[in-house]
Design a protein around this motif. Structure first.
Motif, PDB file in Angstrom:
ATOM      1  N   PRO A  18       0.722  -0.646   0.309  1.00 24.08           N
ATOM      2  CA  PRO A  18      -0.270  -0.080  -0.199  1.00 24.08           C
ATOM      3  C   PRO A  18       0.904   1.282   0.490  1.00 24.08           C
ATOM      4  N   ASP A  19       0.515   2.237  -0.535  1.00 25.48           N
ATOM      5  CA  ASP A  19       1.356   3.778  -1.099  1.00 25.48           C
ATOM      6  C   ASP A  19       2.740   3.751  -1.743  1.00 25.48           C
ATOM      7  N   VAL A  54      -3.857   2.120  -7.157  1.00 27.99           N
ATOM      8  CA  VAL A  54      -2.227   1.823  -6.998  1.00 27.99           C
ATOM      9  C   VAL A  54      -1.704   3.584  -6.938  1.00 27.99           C
ATOM     10  N   ASN A  55      -0.671   3.850  -6.338  1.00 25.47           N
ATOM     11  CA  ASN A  55       0.013   5.170  -6.773  1.00 25.47           C
ATOM     12  C   ASN A  55       0.977   5.217  -7.625  1.00 25.47           C
ATOM     13  N   VAL A  56       0.369   5.810  -8.664  1.00 26.63           N
ATOM     14  CA  VAL A  56       1.350   5.272 -10.467  1.00 26.63           C
ATOM     15  C   VAL A  56       1.483   6.701 -10.116  1.00 26.63           C
ATOM     16  N   ALA A  88      11.521   8.759  -7.776  1.00 31.71           N
ATOM     17  CA  ALA A  88      10.214   9.170  -6.753  1.00 31.71           C
ATOM     18  C   ALA A  88      10.154   8.087  -6.814  1.00 31.71           C
ATOM     19  N   ALA A  89      10.271   7.075  -7.704  1.00 30.81           N
ATOM     20  CA  ALA A  89       8.902   5.743  -7.370  1.00 30.81           C
ATOM     21  C   ALA A  89      10.229   5.390  -6.440  1.00 30.81           C
ATOM     22  N   ASP A  90       8.898   4.214  -5.513  1.00 28.83           N
ATOM     23  CA  ASP A  90       9.831   3.480  -4.657  1.00 28.83           C
ATOM     24  C   ASP A  90      10.105   2.238  -5.748  1.00 28.83           C
ATOM     25  N   SER A  91       9.670   1.729  -6.916  1.00 27.08           N
ATOM     26  CA  SER A  91       9.086   0.886  -7.217  1.00 27.08           C
ATOM     27  C   SER A  91       8.830   1.093  -8.830  1.00 27.08           C
ATOM     28  N   PHE A  92       9.812   0.139  -9.742  1.00 21.27           N
ATOM     29  CA  PHE A  92       9.033  -0.476 -11.520  1.00 21.27           C
ATOM     30  C   PHE A  92       8.532  -1.396 -10.858  1.00 21.27           C
ATOM     31  N   LEU A  93       7.423  -1.336 -12.025  1.00 20.22           N
ATOM     32  CA  LEU A  93       6.858  -2.171 -12.561  1.00 20.22           C
ATOM     33  C   LEU A  93       7.055  -2.411 -14.071  1.00 20.22           C
ATOM     34  N   VAL A  94       7.686  -4.347 -14.148  1.00 19.95           N
ATOM     35  CA  VAL A  94       8.372  -3.518 -15.474  1.00 19.95           C
ATOM     36  C   VAL A  94       7.534  -5.078 -16.915  1.00 19.95           C
ATOM     37  N   LEU A  95       6.836  -3.932 -17.690  1.00 16.85           N
ATOM     38  CA  LEU A  95       6.809  -5.207 -18.894  1.00 16.85           C
ATOM     39  C   LEU A  95       7.230  -5.287 -19.534  1.00 16.85           C
ATOM     40  N   ALA A  96       8.401  -6.516 -19.423  1.00 19.40           N
ATOM     41  CA  ALA A  96       9.087  -6.963 -20.533  1.00 19.40           C
ATOM     42  C   ALA A  96       9.900  -8.332 -20.268  1.00 19.40           C
ATOM     43  N   CYS A  97      10.558  -8.857 -20.588  1.00 22.05           N
ATOM     44  CA  CYS A  97      10.757  -9.825 -20.743  1.00 22.05           C
ATOM     45  C   CYS A  97      11.511 -10.389 -19.526  1.00 22.05           C
TER      46      CYS A  97
END
Lengths: 238, 292
Positions: A18-19, A54-56, A88-97
């Motif tokens: 969350p957050d 989700v905080n995008v 600023a991002a906490d993490s990266f959601l990766v849409l790739a291989c």
């Protein structure tokens, strides 16, 4: 190309706290062709995540035709073009291989990543939207003897010396919809008048060449493939 | 010395049987099945996780047969072991006194009861035969000397009903070159087809033991025709089973197995009887087939 398929939203959501401030990263090459993470799907994922609360904080994809798995290109996108959001991002959601996932780690100097896709195989795009697997990336191509068809991929048992006894009507014992790889090889060799190639004995595979992780270093006209089988250097100069 | 080898070498028509280890640890009743046919067959095959279904091991079961004076044929597949394990199990088998090994590819893991298992297939059956031959010569696969070596009588399988048959025959030749000393076949029901196959491979000069599977019902025959590669049960046999009263089914099963045995005998050097739990019928089959 590396075929990928998006993970279900419910699964992706389990990865996120969350957050957590999420930045969505896509790939304009293979993932675009698979409609799992091109520019369009990356924007779409950002919107879908926002709808789920989700905080995008941003999203971007390498341009169409450019793979995320090129570290210089990935770095350009992540650092030169979108530095503030990425910081600023906490993490990266990766849409790739999986290669793309690691490229994002490298490009962000060790940033936290989440997989948005499952990497399923390396394949041939038969037509837009239809990708099929013909190579297993084994490190030593044997198709000179098998009419261009890879037994490590097309035979369920990865046999090297011909079919098992399990094929029926040219179909494999594991799935009656799936062609027996050795039946396809036999037919192609026979048609080409090269059945003598099927009669020859082939040694067991050197699985040390299929060890992981492997690397390739190209310098000038030389390329060096490194695996547990050792370093193998080939020159393009004869 | 392997009695199977001795009999095949001196031209006797051989009979072999087969048992499968238990799914669990209660092995006694399985061994009793082998005891029933002990004096009727020269050797008993022990299957290796047949159909990729988890069971107790072939090696341990072969050892127990050996202890009871029953000569085993150790079935060994490439599905579950890499080249280290295959060679090691072969050495272990020889240490336990096992003389015959049947080298198979193995059914795919996805067909069994652990479909998520990693299928190994580091070797194919030709590689396995070659490895066994190399162990016999006192070396391992990478050329290291062995401290004591086996002398296996190693066999392989072939499917005479495969369509097309040509790639099967090409592979059979490779198996012979790799050291196969005898062949067991997929179940034969179509004798004419079997005869044609034998004529094509006569030049190989390797004994062929025809597989005879006992027919338990018409349904089983239709099932095999539909699902099992290389099996062609002629309509006539299916009709025969259909027209048999339930109470007479074992009698009919014996009659058909005996008839098939008689019919294939001129073409081969032996018969491998796969009686699927009905081992008690083997003496009757042998008697009706008029094989001493």
């Amino acid at each position: 190309m590396h075929a990928t398929i998006q993970k279900e939203m419910d699964v992706i959501l389990t990865y996120l706290q969350p957050d957590e401030k999420i930045y969505v990263v896509g790939c304009g090459n293979c993932a675009e062709k698979c409609k799992s993470g091109g520019p369009e799907e990356t924007e779409e994922m950002a919107q879908r995540l926002e709808k789920k609360g989700v905080n995008v904080i941003g999203y971007s994809s390498t341009p169409s035709g450019v793979g995320l798995c090129s570290l210089p290109m990935c770095r350009k996108m992540m650092i030169e073009e979108n530095l503030d959001e990425n910081n600023a991002a906490d993490s990266f959601l990766v849409l790739a291989c999986g290669q793309g996932i690691h490229t994002v780690i490298d490009a962000t100097d060790g940033g936290e990543v989440h997989p948005g896709c499952d990497t399923i195989f390396g394949g041939e795009t038969e037509q837009p939207g239809i990708v099929k697997e013909y190579c297993s990336l084994c490190g030593e191509c044997v198709t000179a003897y098998t009419a261009g068809l890879c037994p490590m991929t097309l035979c369920s048992k990865m046999l090297l010396n011909g079919p098992c006894g399990g094929a029926k009507d040219g179909k494999c014992e594991v799935d009656k919809e799936k062609d027996c790889g050795w039946h396809l090889i036999y037919v192609r060799l026979k048609d080409a008048g090269k059945l003598h190639l099927l009669e020859a004995y082939y040694d067991p595979k050197n699985f040390a060449k299929w060890s992981r992780p492997r690397s390739l270093v190209v310098k000038g006209t030389e390329a060096t493939f490194k695996s547990l089988a050792g370093e193998h250097t080939v020159s393009r100069e004869d | 010395m392997s009695s199977l080898k001795e009999k095949l070498n001196n031209g006797s028509f051989v009979l072999t049987g087969e048992i499968g280890p238990p799914k669990g640890t209660d092995i006694e009743k399985h061994l009793e099945k082998a005891e029933l046919i002990k004096d009727k067959v020269v050797a008993v095959n022990v299957t290796d996780l047949q159909s990729a279904i988890l069971r107790a091991g072939s090696l341990a079961t072969c050892h127990l047969l050996q202890q009871r004076g029953i000569e085993p044929v150790y079935q060994l597949t490439c599905r579950d072991r890499n080249r280290l394990a295959l060679q090691s199990d072969l050495l272990s088998a020889w240490i336990l006194g096992i003389k015959n090994v049947l080298c198979l590819t193995g059914d795919h893991t996805s067909l069994g009861d652990h479909p998520e298992a990693k299928p190994v297939f580091d070797f194919d059956s030709v590689h396995l035969l070659k490895a066994s031959s190399i162990l016999n010569s006192g070396k391992d696969l990478t050329g290291h000397d062995l401290d004591g070596s086996p002398n296996f009588f190693q066999g392989a399988v072939v499917s005479p009903g495969a369509d097309p048959i040509e790639p099967q025959i090409i592979k059979m030749k490779k198996k012979v070159a790799a050291g196969a000393k005898f062949f067991q076949t997929q179940a034969v029901f179509d004798v004419e087809q079997f005869g044609e196959f034998v004529n094509k491979v006569n030049g190989l000069q390797v004994p062929i033991i025809a597989g005879i599977v006992i027919l338990k019902s018409a349904g089983m025959a239709s099932y095999m025709n539909e699902k099992v590669a290389g099996i062609n049960v002629p309509d006539g046999l299916i009709k025969e089973m259909k027209n048999t009263e339930k109470s007479d089914i074992k009698k009919k099963a014996v009659e058909i197995a005996a008839r098939l045995t008689r019919q294939v005998k001129p073409f081969c050097q032996g018969v491998h009887l796969m009686t699927l739990g009905w081992e008690e019928l083997i003496p009757d089959i042998i008697e009706q087939a008029e094989i001493s």
